[in-house]
Design an enzyme around this catalytic site. Structure first.
Site, short mmCIF file in Angstrom:
data_model
loop_
_atom_site.label_atom_id
_atom_site.label_comp_id
_atom_site.label_asym_id
_atom_site.label_seq_id
_atom_site.Cartn_x
_atom_site.Cartn_y
_atom_site.Cartn_z
N ASP A 10 51.46 38.89 48.72
CA ASP A 10 50.85 39.90 47.83
C ASP A 10 51.20 41.28 48.36
O ASP A 10 51.71 41.42 49.48
CB ASP A 10 49.31 39.72 47.77
CG ASP A 10 48.67 40.68 46.76
OD1 ASP A 10 49.26 40.91 45.69
OD2 ASP A 10 47.58 41.23 47.05
N SER A 11 50.88 42.31 47.56
CA SER A 11 51.12 43.69 48.01
C SER A 11 50.06 44.12 49.02
O SER A 11 50.26 45.12 49.72
CB SER A 11 51.06 44.62 46.80
OG SER A 11 49.78 44.52 46.18
N GLY A 43 51.52 47.72 41.21
CA GLY A 43 51.17 47.79 39.79
C GLY A 43 51.83 48.88 38.98
O GLY A 43 51.90 48.80 37.76
N CYS A 73 50.09 37.26 43.57
CA CYS A 73 50.12 38.62 43.03
C CYS A 73 50.52 38.53 41.56
O CYS A 73 51.58 37.97 41.24
CB CYS A 73 51.14 39.43 43.81
SG CYS A 73 51.48 41.06 43.11
N THR A 75 51.32 41.00 39.54
CA THR A 75 52.43 41.90 39.21
C THR A 75 53.76 41.26 39.59
O THR A 75 54.71 41.27 38.81
CB THR A 75 52.22 43.25 39.96
OG1 THR A 75 50.88 43.69 39.75
CG2 THR A 75 53.20 44.29 39.48
N GLU A 152 41.52 47.92 47.80
CA GLU A 152 42.12 48.12 49.13
C GLU A 152 41.24 49.05 49.97
O GLU A 152 41.22 48.97 51.19
CB GLU A 152 43.52 48.76 49.01
CG GLU A 152 44.58 47.84 48.44
CD GLU A 152 45.02 46.69 49.37
OE1 GLU A 152 45.15 46.91 50.58
OE2 GLU A 152 45.21 45.58 48.85
N CYS A 182 44.97 40.16 37.97
CA CYS A 182 45.44 40.77 39.22
C CYS A 182 44.58 40.15 40.30
O CYS A 182 43.35 40.04 40.14
CB CYS A 182 45.24 42.28 39.17
SG CYS A 182 45.38 43.10 40.79
N THR A 183 45.20 39.75 41.40
CA THR A 183 44.45 39.00 42.41
C THR A 183 43.46 39.88 43.20
O THR A 183 42.64 39.35 43.95
CB THR A 183 45.41 38.29 43.37
OG1 THR A 183 46.32 39.25 43.90
CG2 THR A 183 46.17 37.19 42.65
N HIS A 184 43.55 41.18 43.02
CA HIS A 184 42.53 42.04 43.64
C HIS A 184 41.20 41.98 42.87
O HIS A 184 40.15 42.30 43.42
CB HIS A 184 42.99 43.50 43.65
CG HIS A 184 43.99 43.84 44.73
ND1 HIS A 184 45.30 43.44 44.67
CD2 HIS A 184 43.85 44.54 45.88
CE1 HIS A 184 45.94 43.90 45.74
NE2 HIS A 184 45.07 44.56 46.50
N1 DGL Z 1 47.30 41.93 43.70
C1 DGL Z 1 48.35 42.39 42.89
C2 DGL Z 1 48.36 41.84 41.49
O1 DGL Z 1 47.90 40.78 41.31
C3 DGL Z 1 48.89 43.74 43.13
C4 DGL Z 1 48.18 44.98 42.76
C5 DGL Z 1 49.02 46.17 43.10
O2 DGL Z 1 49.70 46.16 44.15
O3 DGL Z 1 49.02 47.12 42.31
O4 DGL Z 1 48.83 42.40 40.57
#
Ligand code: DGL
Length: 261
Positions: A10-11, A43, A73, A75, A152, A182-184
């Site tokens: 992931d990012s 993103g 992730c 994205t 974050e 989005c996994t966040h």
């Molecule tokens: N967790 C990521 C996703 O699912 C990345 C969010 C990001 O880096 O902008 O999209």
């Protein structure tokens, strides 16, 4: 039986929401997590850029001898998974396809909300996958660009988070299911629920990936020993709040974090 680790990518800290679900199903697997904190956020980046960053992450995980990779992730899944799946021979799964299949298997889900990063929504990745399995779905897509940076920062349970989610959820109150694309975003689950009708389903892609991973690993790639699985985290930059957020999410103050220089 295969004792090599599973790689996750992931990012930043978001992929740990997927890790948490995978760990429940696979207590014996070693997991190597790559967080590209130096390039966060993904993103708002172009597709070409996301493909290059994803390849870099996958090359790193392969250098650590992983047996399969989860692109944790949205994205990267929406813009780079097809490319990397055609370039590498080990199993690589993203978060979109399995979730779209899951939705299509639930006949009561007719109106679907998708919240994700701007890049993911722009790519139409969720839209196409959901319609591929059920073309009768009605889908409302909503980019929520502020949420991943707030996650974050550890701002997932304060007034700012509440106001921001409320603003993004204005057209989504009545959906049958809300996909956290989005996994966040699972870090904001309680707040999302507040702005959804009570019988709506909130879909955390991590729980679905964990089930799908069982099929991919089968018995050949599974670590069927009784060893307690390790988590090794590699970050491309440690000058961030990753450790603070990860400790809170995983309830584990003994995380092993490596800096990739
Ligand atoms: N967790 C990521 C996703 O699912 C990345 C969010 C990001 O880096 O902008 O999209």
């Amino acid at each position: 039986m295969d004792t090599r680790a599973i790689g996750m990518f992931d990012s930043g800290v978001g992929g740990l929401t997927v890790y948490k679900e995978v760990r429940k199903v696979f207590p014996n697997e070693d997991i190597i997590y790559y967080g590209d904190t130096k390039s966060f956020p993904y993103g708002n980046k172009s597709k070409g850029n996301i493909i290059n960053l994803t390849k870099k992450g996958i090359d790193f995980l392969i250098s650590k001898n992983v047996k399969a990779i989860v692109i944790a992730c949205g994205t990267a899944t929406s813009q780079a998974s097809e490319t990397v799946q055609s370039l590498y021979s080990l199993p690589i799964i993203g978060i979109i396809d399995s979730t779209a299949k899951y939705v299509s298997n639930q006949p009561n889900l007719k109106t679907i909300g998708v919240v994700a990063t701007s890049g993911t929504i722009r790519s139409s990745g969720w839209q196409s996958a959901l319609l591929k399995y059920n073309h009768n779905l009605s889908i409302i897509n909503k980019p929520c660009p502020l949420l991943a940076p707030m996650a974050e920062e550890g701002w997932t349970n304060n007034q700012i988070a509440d106001l921001t989610v409320n603003e993004y959820m204005k057209e989504l109150y009545n959906v049958d299911a809300l996909i956290l694309g989005c996994t966040h975003y699972p870090l904001f689950t309680d707040i999302f629920k507040k702005y959804l009708k009570s019988d709506s389903q909130v879909i955390n892609t991590g729980t679905i990936i964990a089930q799908d991973l069982s099929k991919i690993l089968g018995s050949n790639l599974l670590n069927s020993s009784t060893h307690i699985g390790n988590l090794d985290i590699y970050l491309t930059d440690t000058e961030c709040n990753f450790v603070f957020v990860a400790n809170k999410l995983l309830d584990d103050s003994n995380l092993v974090i490596h800096n990739i220089l």
